[in-house]
Design a protein around this motif. Structure first.
Motif, PDB file in Angstrom:
ATOM      1  N   PRO A 152     -12.701 -18.031 -24.421  1.00  0.00           N
ATOM      2  CA  PRO A 152     -11.470 -17.218 -24.240  1.00  0.00           C
ATOM      3  C   PRO A 152     -11.644 -16.126 -23.192  1.00  0.00           C
ATOM      4  N   ILE A 153     -11.676 -16.518 -21.939  1.00  0.00           N
ATOM      5  CA  ILE A 153     -11.849 -15.565 -20.852  1.00  0.00           C
ATOM      6  C   ILE A 153     -10.547 -14.782 -20.663  1.00  0.00           C
ATOM      7  N   ILE A 154     -10.649 -13.462 -20.657  1.00  0.00           N
ATOM      8  CA  ILE A 154      -9.470 -12.602 -20.523  1.00  0.00           C
ATOM      9  C   ILE A 154      -9.076 -12.521 -19.048  1.00  0.00           C
ATOM     10  N   PRO A 155      -7.798 -12.747 -18.719  1.00  0.00           N
ATOM     11  CA  PRO A 155      -7.377 -12.655 -17.311  1.00  0.00           C
ATOM     12  C   PRO A 155      -7.290 -11.214 -16.838  1.00  0.00           C
ATOM     13  N   SER A 156      -7.235 -11.047 -15.538  1.00  0.00           N
ATOM     14  CA  SER A 156      -7.053  -9.723 -14.953  1.00  0.00           C
ATOM     15  C   SER A 156      -5.620  -9.236 -15.209  1.00  0.00           C
ATOM     16  N   LYS A 157      -5.450  -7.935 -15.154  1.00  0.00           N
ATOM     17  CA  LYS A 157      -4.134  -7.321 -15.295  1.00  0.00           C
ATOM     18  C   LYS A 157      -3.687  -6.796 -13.937  1.00  0.00           C
ATOM     19  N   ILE A 158      -2.413  -7.058 -13.589  1.00  0.00           N
ATOM     20  CA  ILE A 158      -1.882  -6.644 -12.292  1.00  0.00           C
ATOM     21  C   ILE A 158      -1.293  -5.230 -12.408  1.00  0.00           C
ATOM     22  N   ILE A 159      -1.614  -4.382 -11.438  1.00  0.00           N
ATOM     23  CA  ILE A 159      -1.087  -3.014 -11.377  1.00  0.00           C
ATOM     24  C   ILE A 159      -0.474  -2.822  -9.993  1.00  0.00           C
ATOM     25  N   SER A 160       0.713  -2.233  -9.939  1.00  0.00           N
ATOM     26  CA  SER A 160       1.379  -1.969  -8.665  1.00  0.00           C
ATOM     27  C   SER A 160       1.699  -0.484  -8.539  1.00  0.00           C
ATOM     28  N   ASN A 161       1.743  -0.032  -7.286  1.00  0.00           N
ATOM     29  CA  ASN A 161       2.075   1.362  -6.994  1.00  0.00           C
ATOM     30  C   ASN A 161       2.959   1.379  -5.744  1.00  0.00           C
ATOM     31  N   PRO A 162       4.272   1.733  -5.887  1.00  0.00           N
ATOM     32  CA  PRO A 162       4.980   2.177  -7.098  1.00  0.00           C
ATOM     33  C   PRO A 162       5.017   1.092  -8.170  1.00  0.00           C
ATOM     34  N   THR A 163       5.323   1.498  -9.396  1.00  0.00           N
ATOM     35  CA  THR A 163       5.310   0.579 -10.530  1.00  0.00           C
ATOM     36  C   THR A 163       6.526  -0.338 -10.486  1.00  0.00           C
ATOM     37  N   LYS A 164       6.281  -1.607 -10.169  1.00  0.00           N
ATOM     38  CA  LYS A 164       7.297  -2.655 -10.174  1.00  0.00           C
ATOM     39  C   LYS A 164       8.503  -2.318  -9.296  1.00  0.00           C
ATOM     40  N   PHE A 165       8.269  -1.575  -8.243  1.00  0.00           N
ATOM     41  CA  PHE A 165       9.360  -1.166  -7.359  1.00  0.00           C
ATOM     42  C   PHE A 165       8.802  -1.005  -5.952  1.00  0.00           C
ATOM     43  N   SER A 166       9.642  -1.328  -4.953  1.00  0.00           N
ATOM     44  CA  SER A 166       9.229  -1.130  -3.567  1.00  0.00           C
ATOM     45  C   SER A 166      10.470  -1.068  -2.688  1.00  0.00           C
ATOM     46  N   LEU A 167      10.247  -0.734  -1.423  1.00  0.00           N
ATOM     47  CA  LEU A 167      11.296  -0.721  -0.419  1.00  0.00           C
ATOM     48  C   LEU A 167      10.993  -1.750   0.660  1.00  0.00           C
ATOM     49  N   LYS A 168      12.031  -2.257   1.269  1.00  0.00           N
ATOM     50  CA  LYS A 168      11.882  -3.226   2.344  1.00  0.00           C
ATOM     51  C   LYS A 168      11.027  -2.624   3.463  1.00  0.00           C
ATOM     52  N   ASN A 169      10.044  -3.409   3.899  1.00  0.00           N
ATOM     53  CA  ASN A 169       9.087  -3.041   4.954  1.00  0.00           C
ATOM     54  C   ASN A 169       8.148  -1.909   4.527  1.00  0.00           C
ATOM     55  N   GLY A 170       8.163  -1.544   3.261  1.00  0.00           N
ATOM     56  CA  GLY A 170       7.202  -0.571   2.768  1.00  0.00           C
ATOM     57  C   GLY A 170       5.911  -1.259   2.343  1.00  0.00           C
ATOM     58  N   ASN A 171       4.870  -0.475   2.142  1.00  0.00           N
ATOM     59  CA  ASN A 171       3.559  -1.002   1.738  1.00  0.00           C
ATOM     60  C   ASN A 171       3.362  -0.786   0.237  1.00  0.00           C
ATOM     61  N   THR A 172       3.529  -1.867  -0.530  1.00  0.00           N
ATOM     62  CA  THR A 172       3.325  -1.798  -1.970  1.00  0.00           C
ATOM     63  C   THR A 172       1.850  -2.032  -2.271  1.00  0.00           C
ATOM     64  N   HIS A 173       1.256  -1.112  -2.980  1.00  0.00           N
ATOM     65  CA  HIS A 173      -0.172  -1.216  -3.289  1.00  0.00           C
ATOM     66  C   HIS A 173      -0.355  -2.023  -4.576  1.00  0.00           C
ATOM     67  N   PHE A 174      -1.209  -3.080  -4.506  1.00  0.00           N
ATOM     68  CA  PHE A 174      -1.518  -3.907  -5.681  1.00  0.00           C
ATOM     69  C   PHE A 174      -3.011  -3.830  -5.962  1.00  0.00           C
ATOM     70  N   MET A 175      -3.342  -3.948  -7.202  1.00  0.00           N
ATOM     71  CA  MET A 175      -4.741  -4.084  -7.609  1.00  0.00           C
ATOM     72  C   MET A 175      -4.789  -4.871  -8.912  1.00  0.00           C
ATOM     73  N   ALA A 176      -5.974  -5.391  -9.231  1.00  0.00           N
ATOM     74  CA  ALA A 176      -6.190  -6.141 -10.474  1.00  0.00           C
ATOM     75  C   ALA A 176      -7.399  -5.565 -11.191  1.00  0.00           C
ATOM     76  N   THR A 177      -7.385  -5.674 -12.498  1.00  0.00           N
ATOM     77  CA  THR A 177      -8.555  -5.214 -13.252  1.00  0.00           C
ATOM     78  C   THR A 177      -9.701  -6.195 -13.082  1.00  0.00           C
ATOM     79  N   GLU A 178     -10.899  -5.710 -13.273  1.00  0.00           N
ATOM     80  CA  GLU A 178     -12.114  -6.516 -13.108  1.00  0.00           C
ATOM     81  C   GLU A 178     -12.843  -6.544 -14.447  1.00  0.00           C
ATOM     82  N   GLU A 179     -12.834  -7.714 -15.097  1.00  0.00           N
ATOM     83  CA  GLU A 179     -13.370  -7.827 -16.451  1.00  0.00           C
ATOM     84  C   GLU A 179     -14.659  -8.647 -16.459  1.00  0.00           C
TER      85      GLU A 179
END
Length: 289
Positions: A152-179
């Motif tokens: 039962p390998i646990i998958p990574s969790k997705i995190i965005s900044n801003p949280t689940k929101f962005s603007l056109k042509n903006g840079n949305t920052h994403f990262m994943a947890t490392e388990e």
């Protein structure tokens, strides 16, 4: 005085007078040898029955008492997605990845002298193509990629900044947890320890853009939509987009406290996707009165 008489006898005993064919009545008894034999041959039970002869029992072939040849199995990487100089995967693109994004595995079947008698390629999730009787395989405790994927390998969790929101042509920052994960189990009376180590994150941003990275990203608390990061993404259109990431885990196993052994291949574990709502911005010029 003696008188002699001559009498003509038409038939004598043991002789048969000819029968007039015109006469339909048979006044004589005909017993021809041919008719007797023919009558005997046509009767199955004339006075006795012929006993069938006992068939000879089939001779059984002697069993082969010689021991069957033993074979062993060895898996190895066709390419390592975490290695930048994996020239094999780059030179043969169709060998590069499996449908789940992981690297293919090559399995070798070796005889008792260590010579390769068969080799084939397979992907995680596929049954190994071994056309050998089970009793001919050398019994060794081996954890292959399909067995590794059962843990039962646990998958990574997705995190965005801003949280689940962005603007056109903006840079949305994403990262994943490392388990980094570990498991314990028993197999054939032995204690097995398993390590699951994340090595690659395959991103799908929902706008037909994908990217494979060998690092998960890191928090960026001071990030703004104008700031580009190593794991950020820019959307050129507005709308709602589903962001997904699949983490590749390599494995190691240990039997009864022995040395750690590598598990060829990777387990591809998909994360729960998130939705990004991308808006557009409008600039308006306001004249000073």
């Amino acid at each position: 005085m003696l008188i002699a008489f001559c009498v003509s006898i038409p038939a004598v005993l043991g002789m048969q007078a000819p029968i007039d064919p015109a006469n339909k009545e048979d006044h004589g008894i005909r017993m021809l040898p041919e008719s007797i034999h023919e009558d005997h041959d046509n009767k199955e039970n004339f006075n006795y029955k012929v006993k069938p002869q006992n068939p000879q029992p089939k001779k059984q072939r002697p069993r082969d008492a010689s021991p069957k040849e033993k074979f062993s199995i060895r898996d190895y990487e066709s390419c390592d997605p975490n290695t930048s100089n994996a020239r094999f995967c780059r030179s043969i693109p169709e060998e590069g990845t499996c449908p789940d994004g992981s690297a293919p595995i090559y399995r070798q079947v070796l005889d008792a002298q260590g010579r390769v008698v068969r080799q084939y390629r397979y992907c995680p999730g596929e049954p190994p193509k071994i056309a050998l009787p089970k009793e001919t395989i050398t019994q060794e405790i081996i954890i292959d990629i399909n067995k590794f994927k059962e843990y039962p390998i646990i998958p990574s969790k997705i995190i965005s900044n801003p949280t689940k929101f962005s603007l056109k042509n903006g840079n949305t920052h994403f990262m994943a947890t490392e388990e980094f994960q570990s498991f314990s189990s028993s197999l054939s009376g032995s204690k097995i320890r398993i390590k699951a180590i994340p090595i690659q994150w395959n991103w799908n941003y929902g706008d037909e853009t994908t990217r494979n990275l060998n690092f998960p990203g890191e928090p960026a608390p001071n990030h703004t939509l104008r700031d580009e990061t190593p794991t950020s993404h820019s959307y050129s259109e507005t709308g709602k987009f589903k962001v997904e990431v699949t983490t590749l885990y390599r494995g190691e196993f240990s039997v009864d406290g022995g040395p750690w052994q590598a598990i060829p291949g990777q387990a591809a574990v998909a994360s729960t996707p998130i939705e990004i709502d991308v808006w557009r911005t409008e600039k308006e010029l306001i004249a000073n009165e």
